[in-house]
Design a protein around this motif. Structure first.
Motif, PDB file in Angstrom:
ATOM      1  N   PHE A 154       0.787  -1.229   0.000  1.00  0.00           N
ATOM      2  CA  PHE A 154       0.000   0.000   0.000  1.00  0.00           C
ATOM      3  C   PHE A 154       0.824   1.287   0.000  1.00  0.00           C
ATOM      4  CE2 PHE A 154      -2.806  -3.227   1.953  1.00  0.00           C
ATOM      5  CZ  PHE A 154      -3.830  -3.184   1.014  1.00  0.00           C
ATOM      6  N   TYR A 185      -1.567  -0.827  -4.190  1.00  0.00           N
ATOM      7  CA  TYR A 185      -1.186   0.471  -4.739  1.00  0.00           C
ATOM      8  C   TYR A 185      -0.936   0.389  -6.244  1.00  0.00           C
ATOM      9  CZ  TYR A 185       1.174   4.982  -5.151  1.00  0.00           C
ATOM     10  OH  TYR A 185       1.520   6.266  -5.529  1.00  0.00           O
ATOM     11  N   ALA A 233      -5.652   3.028  -2.648  1.00  0.00           N
ATOM     12  CA  ALA A 233      -5.392   1.828  -1.844  1.00  0.00           C
ATOM     13  C   ALA A 233      -5.111   2.166  -0.383  1.00  0.00           C
ATOM     14  CB  ALA A 233      -4.252   1.023  -2.460  1.00  0.00           C
TER      15      ALA A 233
END
Length: 440
Positions: free
Chosen positions: A58, A122, A129
């Motif tokens: 992320f 991501y 995200a």
């Protein structure tokens, strides 16, 4: 009292009139342990993944230090949300019932956890995200804000004056059980998925939560409301806003309860979660060492909580809690000394003893907090106290530990942080009044 409440009290009283209290104690204890295990499995699973994979999933555009800091910030968000959940479900638990609140928290936690397992990373959706995972973590915190006090109260309030401390401590076993379950399943899928763990292996433990939620709901729908709650409904005109009454009339209990128990949450945040990050990023060791050590430590904690809960009735919850804090002070420096040896065996010893000490404090924490409030405000009072303790304790512990390690380049700085927290707890414990320990 309004008509609906009167009807519900009448029905509940009739339902429980011919039930053996000792039998209901067993049902309440088992239900609380299992339900608590499911909730904490969901909550801690995030912490485990935050330590081993979420920085890459992320926050990949940042350097490792910043990515770790951001990941533990989303972890802390769950603690920020806890007081909100405590107020929300505390209101529900004190006005409508412990059972309804517990069912609601389980549904919310299960739904959110499954959604985390389905989130794109991501690379797929960019900055959305980390935003989405933060929102879902916030909702997890709201759910756990109502879970802990509900599970403790429904177990404790079915207890008697002889075993109330032990009954209150029973749901605490859900913490190591949830950690065991989450860590074991994570370890299993690390091995099964291999190099694919980052693509799909990490998702399965989250999605698996739906099975646990169904089991938990079946159990909780068979729970009965406690005698304490029935008595409070029958005898008292309940306040419109219980949390306001808590802050107005029980500020001392909240403040002393928060600071007398903050060290246990800081210790858990370091021992259960930050240690893995410390071992991987600072010591350069394989994550499996710390995952497996945590698993064994949680098993030891499970049995220690039984013993500590039993002793809290025989001696005193306050004395057991104080003893645990003294042990924590003594172990904080040796803990990081053993980790720094990079010896697998010594690391296991360090983690296992740390979990043993933490679980000594974890069991009496429940009766110390819950017995500080009368029945008609007990859900709200317990929730507010426990969640603010978690916010300034476990919620910030990984963040503060990350900062201290970066600042001083030594794990002993984290030891000092733990020692300071334990000293504060010992001081605050002098002002804790558990006058509602013996009632009903």
């Amino acid at each position: 009292m309004n008509k609906i409440a009167e009807e519900r009290v009448h029905i509940t009283a009739n339902d429980t009139a011919h039930i053996d209290r000792s039998k209901q104690q067993k049902i309440a204890g088992i239900s609380s342990v299992l339900g608590s295990t499911i909730e904490w499995y969901d909550f801690f699973l995030y912490g485990t993944m935050a330590a081993i994979i979420f920085p890459q999933l992320f926050f990949p555009q940042h350097d490792p230090y910043v990515a770790t800091l951001l990941t533990f910030t989303t972890y802390a968000v769950g603690y920020v949300a806890r007081p909100i959940g405590g107020i929300l479900f505390g209101h529900l638990g004190d006005k409508i019932g412990r059972k309804i609140s517990l069912v609601a928290t389980l549904i919310l936690m299960g739904a959110v956890t499954v959604l985390i397992g389905l989130l794109p990373g991501y690379e797929q959706i960019g900055f959305y995200a980390p935003i989405l995972v933060t929102v879902l973590r916030f909702l997890q915190g709201i759910a756990i804000g109502g879970e802990w006090p509900g599970s403790v109260l429904i177990s404790m309030e079915w207890g008697t004056n002889k075993n109330r401390g032990f009954m209150a401590a029973l749901p605490q076993i859900g913490v190591p059980l949830g950690l065991i379950l989450g860590t074991a399943i994570t370890s299993l899928f690390i091995n099964i998925s291999g190099d694919s763990f980052q693509t799909w292996g990490w998702r399965v433990p989250f999605i698996f939560s739906i099975i646990l939620v169904v089991i938990g709901l079946v159990i909780r729908f068979n729970l009965l409301e406690t005698p304490s709650f029935q008595k409070a409904l029958n005898e008292k005109e309940l306040p419109k806003l219980p949390f306001v009454s808590v802050f107005k009339h029980y500020r001392k209990q909240v403040i002393s309860g928060v600071f007398s128990n903050v060290s246990s949450d800081i210790a858990f945040g370091v021992f259960a979660f930050y240690t893995t990050t410390y071992g991987i990023t600072f010591l350069g060791l394989d994550k499996s060492i710390f995952v497996n050590a945590t698993l064994i430590g949680a098993v030891v904690a499970m049995f220690t909580i039984f013993t500590s809960g039993y002793l809290s009735d025989k001696i005193s919850p306050k004395k057991i809690l104080g003893f645990g804090n003294i042990l924590l002070i003594l172990w904080a420096l040796p803990y990081f000394y053993l980790l720094n040896t990079k010896s697998t065996g010594l690391i296991f010893i360090a983690v296992i003893i740390a979990f043993f000490i933490h679980s000594i404090m974890w069991a009496p924490l429940a009766p110390v907090i819950a017995s500080s409030f009368p029945a008609h405000l007990r859900f709200s009072g317990s929730a507010i106290t426990f969640m603010f303790r978690g916010l300034i304790g476990g919620g910030l512990a990984p963040l503060i530990s990350t900062f201290l390690l970066k600042k001083f380049d030594s794990g002993y700085a984290i030891s000092g942080y733990i020692i300071l927290a334990a000293l504060v707890a010992l001081f605050a414990l002098r002002y804790v009044d558990i006058k509602y320990q013996k009632e009903d």
